[in-house]
Enzyme design. Sequence first.
Site, mmCIF file in Angstrom:
data_model
loop_
_atom_site.group_PDB
_atom_site.id
_atom_site.type_symbol
_atom_site.label_atom_id
_atom_site.label_comp_id
_atom_site.label_asym_id
_atom_site.label_seq_id
_atom_site.Cartn_x
_atom_site.Cartn_y
_atom_site.Cartn_z
ATOM 1 N N ASN A 48 0.845 -1.195 0.000
ATOM 2 C CA ASN A 48 0.000 0.000 0.000
ATOM 3 C C ASN A 48 0.880 1.245 0.000
ATOM 4 O OD1 ASN A 48 0.553 -0.861 2.686
ATOM 5 N ND2 ASN A 48 -1.127 0.319 3.512
ATOM 6 N N GLU A 50 0.343 5.232 0.605
ATOM 7 C CA GLU A 50 -0.586 6.275 1.051
ATOM 8 C C GLU A 50 -0.140 7.645 0.555
ATOM 9 O OE1 GLU A 50 -1.130 5.655 5.294
ATOM 10 O OE2 GLU A 50 -2.332 3.872 4.887
ATOM 11 N N CYS A 59 -4.061 0.633 -2.640
ATOM 12 C CA CYS A 59 -3.886 -0.598 -1.851
ATOM 13 C C CYS A 59 -2.805 -1.502 -2.445
ATOM 14 C CB CYS A 59 -5.184 -1.389 -1.820
ATOM 15 S SG CYS A 59 -6.513 -0.585 -0.944
ATOM 16 N N GLU A 61 -2.937 -4.673 -3.145
ATOM 17 C CA GLU A 61 -3.403 -5.601 -4.192
ATOM 18 C C GLU A 61 -3.395 -4.931 -5.562
ATOM 19 O OE1 GLU A 61 -4.723 -4.846 -1.278
ATOM 20 O OE2 GLU A 61 -6.148 -6.355 -0.581
ATOM 21 N N CYS A 92 -10.255 -4.932 0.133
ATOM 22 C CA CYS A 92 -11.331 -3.934 0.147
ATOM 23 C C CYS A 92 -12.180 -4.078 -1.126
ATOM 24 C CB CYS A 92 -10.744 -2.528 0.257
ATOM 25 S SG CYS A 92 -10.117 -1.869 -1.295
ATOM 26 N N CYS A 95 -10.438 -3.260 -4.461
ATOM 27 C CA CYS A 95 -9.496 -4.305 -4.876
ATOM 28 C C CYS A 95 -10.232 -5.548 -5.358
ATOM 29 C CB CYS A 95 -8.551 -4.644 -3.724
ATOM 30 S SG CYS A 95 -7.377 -3.301 -3.413
HETATM 31 N N1 THU Z 1 -5.346 -1.507 2.370
HETATM 32 C C1 THU Z 1 -4.768 -2.305 1.453
HETATM 33 O O1 THU Z 1 -3.624 -2.101 1.038
HETATM 34 N N2 THU Z 1 -5.479 -3.369 0.990
HETATM 35 C C2 THU Z 1 -6.749 -3.657 1.394
HETATM 36 O O2 THU Z 1 -7.394 -4.508 0.805
HETATM 37 C C3 THU Z 1 -7.303 -2.986 2.560
HETATM 38 C C4 THU Z 1 -6.694 -1.660 2.854
HETATM 39 C C5 THU Z 1 -4.576 -0.360 2.871
HETATM 40 C C6 THU Z 1 -5.077 0.990 2.427
HETATM 41 C C7 THU Z 1 -4.571 1.881 3.518
HETATM 42 O O3 THU Z 1 -3.238 2.271 3.211
HETATM 43 C C8 THU Z 1 -4.534 1.004 4.757
HETATM 44 O O4 THU Z 1 -4.625 -0.338 4.284
HETATM 45 C C9 THU Z 1 -5.662 1.266 5.731
HETATM 46 O O5 THU Z 1 -6.883 1.273 5.086
#
Ligand code: THU
Length: 139
Positions: A48, A50, A59, A61, A92, A95
Amino acid sequence: MRRNIVEIPEALKTAAKEAFNKAYAPYSNFHVGAAALTKQGNIVQGCNVENASYGLTVCAERNCIGQAVINGEQHFQMIVIYTEQDKLTPPCGACRQVIAEFFEQSAPVIALNHKNEQQVWSVEQLLPDAFTPKDLLDK
Ligand code: THU
């Protein structure tokens, strides 16, 4: 169909953990690593990433799938989502949609944690009746 246990290649686990260690998540502190096994037998990784403008976060994935595409691969066997949470991390909704674009409906999506616990879903379980490229065909 529910698959409870999938044999995950050790190299795929290692790759997901390595990606986890590279996560850029200074705002949530929620690190996620993903690794996918392509149909050609290669491993691609994503973490991920940000942003100070929070909504621009991408994310693990989706970054993982993007890495495959830039390397010329668009077909996958499975994907592992690695976190160091006691509660395993499911993908999520965004994804799930992107996974449904590139993976077969029966492909395993595996949440894995630092205790080597895993939960497995098929793509279809995660997003039944997904909107996919075939829905764009005007036939
Ligand atoms: N996140 C992912 O990388 N994958 C997911 O399927 C769920 C959420 C990340 C996004 C964000 O940087 C952190 O987790 C919190 O939501």
